[in-house]
Design a protein around this motif. Structure first.
Motif, PDB file in Angstrom:
ATOM      1  N   ARG A 562       0.856  41.865  -5.977  1.00 15.29           N
ATOM      2  CA  ARG A 562       0.453  42.886  -5.015  1.00 15.29           C
ATOM      3  C   ARG A 562       1.661  43.735  -4.636  1.00 15.29           C
ATOM      4  O   ARG A 562       2.768  43.224  -4.468  1.00 15.29           O
ATOM      5  CB  ARG A 562      -0.147  42.250  -3.762  1.00 15.29           C
ATOM      6  N   VAL A 565       1.341  49.957  -0.963  1.00 14.86           N
ATOM      7  CA  VAL A 565       0.928  51.316  -1.320  1.00 14.86           C
ATOM      8  C   VAL A 565       1.227  52.279  -0.180  1.00 14.86           C
ATOM      9  O   VAL A 565       1.795  53.357  -0.384  1.00 14.86           O
ATOM     10  CB  VAL A 565      -0.578  51.356  -1.669  1.00 14.86           C
ATOM     11  N   SER A 566       0.841  51.895   1.053  1.00  9.13           N
ATOM     12  CA  SER A 566       1.069  52.779   2.199  1.00  9.13           C
ATOM     13  C   SER A 566       1.131  51.977   3.498  1.00  9.13           C
ATOM     14  O   SER A 566       0.645  50.844   3.570  1.00  9.13           O
ATOM     15  CB  SER A 566      -0.040  53.834   2.301  1.00  9.13           C
ATOM     16  N   GLU A 568       0.010  52.194   7.379  1.00 11.73           N
ATOM     17  CA  GLU A 568      -0.867  52.907   8.307  1.00 11.73           C
ATOM     18  C   GLU A 568      -0.199  53.068   9.680  1.00 11.73           C
ATOM     19  O   GLU A 568      -0.217  54.129  10.269  1.00 11.73           O
ATOM     20  CB  GLU A 568      -2.191  52.159   8.462  1.00 11.73           C
ATOM     21  N   VAL A 612      -1.636  49.015   3.339  1.00 14.09           N
ATOM     22  CA  VAL A 612      -2.548  49.053   2.190  1.00 14.09           C
ATOM     23  C   VAL A 612      -1.768  48.585   0.961  1.00 14.09           C
ATOM     24  O   VAL A 612      -0.635  49.041   0.735  1.00 14.09           O
ATOM     25  CB  VAL A 612      -3.097  50.476   1.946  1.00 14.09           C
ATOM     26  N   SER A 614      -1.893  47.306  -3.362  1.00 17.76           N
ATOM     27  CA  SER A 614      -2.593  47.274  -4.647  1.00 17.76           C
ATOM     28  C   SER A 614      -2.535  45.835  -5.167  1.00 17.76           C
ATOM     29  O   SER A 614      -1.663  45.057  -4.741  1.00 17.76           O
ATOM     30  CB  SER A 614      -1.926  48.232  -5.637  1.00 17.76           C
ATOM     31  N   ASN A 617      -6.612  48.556  -3.290  1.00 17.12           N
ATOM     32  CA  ASN A 617      -6.436  49.153  -1.954  1.00 17.12           C
ATOM     33  C   ASN A 617      -6.829  48.188  -0.838  1.00 17.12           C
ATOM     34  O   ASN A 617      -7.576  48.513   0.085  1.00 17.12           O
ATOM     35  CB  ASN A 617      -7.236  50.448  -1.826  1.00 17.12           C
ATOM     36  N   VAL A 619      -6.595  46.206   2.475  1.00 18.33           N
ATOM     37  CA  VAL A 619      -6.023  46.558   3.777  1.00 18.33           C
ATOM     38  C   VAL A 619      -5.757  45.278   4.570  1.00 18.33           C
ATOM     39  O   VAL A 619      -6.672  44.469   4.781  1.00 18.33           O
ATOM     40  CB  VAL A 619      -6.965  47.485   4.577  1.00 18.33           C
TER      41      VAL A 619
END
Length: 645
Positions: A562, A565-566, A568, A612, A614, A617, A619
């Motif tokens: 994993r 990715v971002s 939040e 987030v 991978s 995606n 969460v």
């Protein structure tokens, strides 16, 4: 004022020249001139140091109202502090033992004072001179006429509860050539008749046992025997979220004893209103006295008295039995600060705290319904470790109360006005928080618990919600069936009264503003957004991502790696910045705050983040602890949740 200041200075310089002509007065002259100049500067500038009550009250109410609007409905999360944390135990020292020498020749019980039997067995021709210490107002008292009493005869307390007494006698086995002397101060209770009130038969007594500068955690650390007995044997309810509402002792006792803060009383400060006194009729002592109660207000250390250090005190004594004149006279004879532990903490042959506890216990042997507020500063104010000396004595008092069945019909409140304010521990995060979370433990009368089981249930529910000193006043009135005297004031914008009885459930959504607590006193923690430019923003997210990926390390052949990715958001939990930076250098700062110091950093910082990852995606939200000292994050699988499929 400046012109008058110069004229006085001119006179002073003439005086100083005269002193200067005498070589032996040279040093005295220099000290005198320096002192005058310092006082002069203070006189010119002192008005800047003090708050205007009316203007300050308006500002306080406005800020509280703003706080209500901003935080309404959010509730309060109380910081969870370990009483025995490393930060706290750094300052826990073994206190010096208080040992009082000698033997008291005279003892007073109720209204009778007489020579101790053991003294009469060893001394002959004993003669004692008694002088009543007669209260006029908080600033003035006088000594009554001398009355000589011989041998085993007793002296009756009529004009006052207190006497200055000195005795002489000779050794019963000696030749009578050398006499011994003894002198001290004694207190009892003059007879005060109470009105016949059959309706008070089933009423409850009230006892406050208060210690200066003792926090919730400080009591647990320093009074372990008493704490254990209160919890295990007396089922006392300790309020874990009990907050102060202002700076120092007056900010605690005004709300508790009157239902209002000091800004809501007429200005009686010494600096600005020399001829104005506190109105004793606004205090709860007067309310219960009018309902047939016998009242007592015991406080030691008169030179820093709650209502006398900054204020002019009372013109009329607030309670039937009151120690102000007694301790003011007694303080003249004690060397206190430069005489070592014994001189500082002893009253004759007993420790000061023991005297206070004994007098309180004796008060509850009197007839009628009783209301007492005992406030002990001597063993706590200057060194919070010293209270450990009183642990055994306090435990004995509680046990004696059980034997005498006082808990059957007495509301007992064990409390502190605030935590430690001046010791080094206050420079730590834990010290800042503990100052604002004073000791508050409540034991409901056993009879009331049976008649109103829902009251005990509500009290236990309230132990983990935000409560304040304002709430104690209506709680006492509730127990005494005098709720009509409660203060129903609401902070503008609030749906809740500022003061709420603890015998009814207090909503968990209550905020500091609604409870009358300004931001720089509010300990409620909140989650604040961490700026994207803050190094912790990415660091926290990456720690969570690495941990989540590491969970599947053992099954890497079956599970894809994993990757982050971002991000939040990232949040940090903390009390408000005004609390962490607060420092009071002027009186007005104690009301309005003065955030001038760098923030005190907590040893453990709490972070939350939403990320987030991978593949897919996914969460995740996670909570972790960052230990400042070790520079490490701590997280477990239970602190993580996936919030999408």
């Amino acid at each position: 004022m400046i012109i008058k200041q110069k004229w006085n200075l001119r006179k002073l310089l003439v005086c100083s020249k005269r002193l200067y002509r005498s070589q032996k007065h040279l040093v005295a002259c220099g000290v005198f001139v320096a002192a005058f100049l310092i006082i002069g500067v203070y006189i010119v500038t002192n008005k800047e140091e003090f708050a205007d009550f009316k203007k300050t009250n308006i500002i306080v109410k406005t800020r509280l109202s703003q706080s209500v609007l901003e935080e309404k409905g959010t509730g309060c999360e109380i910081p969870n502090l370990d009483p025995f944390s490393e930060d706290a135990m750094m300052f826990k020292k073994e206190p010096s033992k208080i040992v009082c020498d000698g033997t008291d020749w005279v003892n007073c019980y109720r209204s009778k004072c007489m020579v101790d039997r053991d003294i009469l067995k060893t001394m002959k021709d004993v003669e004692c001179t008694y002088r009543d210490i007669i209260y006029v107002n908080d600033s003035y008292y006088y000594l009554g006429e001398a009355v000589v009493v011989k041998e085993a005869e007793s002296y009756a307390l009529n004009k006052s509860d207190h006497v200055k007494v000195s005795c002489t006698g000779t050794d019963i086995n000696g030749l009578g050539l050398i006499s011994s002397t003894w002198s001290s101060y004694k207190a009892g209770f003059r007879h005060i008749p109470l009105p016949v009130r059959p309706d008070l038969k089933d009423a409850y007594n009230v006892l406050f046992l208060a210690f200066d500068s003792i926090s919730h955690n400080g009591f647990i650390r320093s009074m372990p025997k008493s704490y254990q007995y209160l919890i295990e044997d007396l089922d006392a309810v300790f309020l874990n979220g009990h907050s102060i509402v202002g700076d120092g002792t007056p900010a605690a006792l005004f709300p508790i004893l009157t239902g209002r803060d000091e800004l809501e009383h007429p200005d009686t400060r010494k600096t600005l209103a020399k001829d104005q006194f506190l109105d004793h009729r606004t205090f709860i002592f007067n309310h219960v006295k009018e309902n047939g109660y016998r009242t007592a207000y015991f406080e030691d250390m008169p030179w820093i008295g709650t209502f006398q250090y900054r204020f002019n005190g009372f013109r009329h004594q607030p309670a039937d039995h009151y120690l102000r004149a007694f301790f003011t006279e007694e303080a003249k004879s004690r060397r206190k600060w430069w005489g070592g532990i014994s001189d500082k903490h002893c009253l004759g042959a007993v420790p000061m705290y023991q005297f206070m506890l004994d007098l309180t216990e004796q008060f509850f042997s009197l007839d009628g319904k009783k209301f007492a507020f005992t406030f002990i500063s001597d063993v706590t104010h200057d060194d919070f470790n010293m209270i450990s000396n009183a642990d055994d004595a306090f435990l004995r008092l509680l046990m004696n109360m059980v034997v005498k069945k006082l808990f059957e019909d007495t509301l007992v409140i064990v409390m502190g006005d605030h935590g430690t304010r001046f010791a080094s521990i206050r420079n730590t995060y834990q010290g800042r928080i503990e100052e604002r979370l004073p000791l508050m433990a409540i034991i409901l009368p056993e009879r009331l618990q049976k008649l109103r089981p829902e009251a005990l249930k509500a009290l236990k529910y309230n132990k983990d919600v935000l409560t304040t000193h304002f709430d104690i006043y209506p709680t006492v009135l509730d127990v005494l069936d005098m709720k009509k005297l409660s203060n129903t004031y609401k902070v503008p914008g609030s749906d809740l009264p500022r003061a709420m009885t603890l015998l009814e459930k207090i909503p968990k959504f209550r905020t500091c503003g609604e409870a009358g607590v300004l931001p720089h006193w509010c300990v409620c923690t909140k989650w604040y957004n961490v700026s994207r430019t803050n190094p912790f923003y990415e660091q926290v997210a990456k720690v969570l991502a690495r941990y989540i990926d590491g969970i599947s390390d053992e099954k890497r052949d079956k599970c894809a790696m994993r990757k982050l990715v971002s991000i939040e958001w990232v949040l940090q939990q903390s009390p408000n910045d005004g609390l962490l930076k607060f420092s009071a250098s002027k009186e007005v700062h104690s009301y309005l705050g003065n955030p001038v110091k760098p923030s005190v950093r907590a040893p453990n910082e709490y972070y939350q983040t939403k990320i987030v990852m991978s593949p897919g995606n996914a969460v995740f939200e996670g909570t972790m602890i960052f230990n400042v000292k070790s520079n490490n994050f701590y997280i477990t699988e239970r602190d993580i949740s996936r919030i999408n499929e």
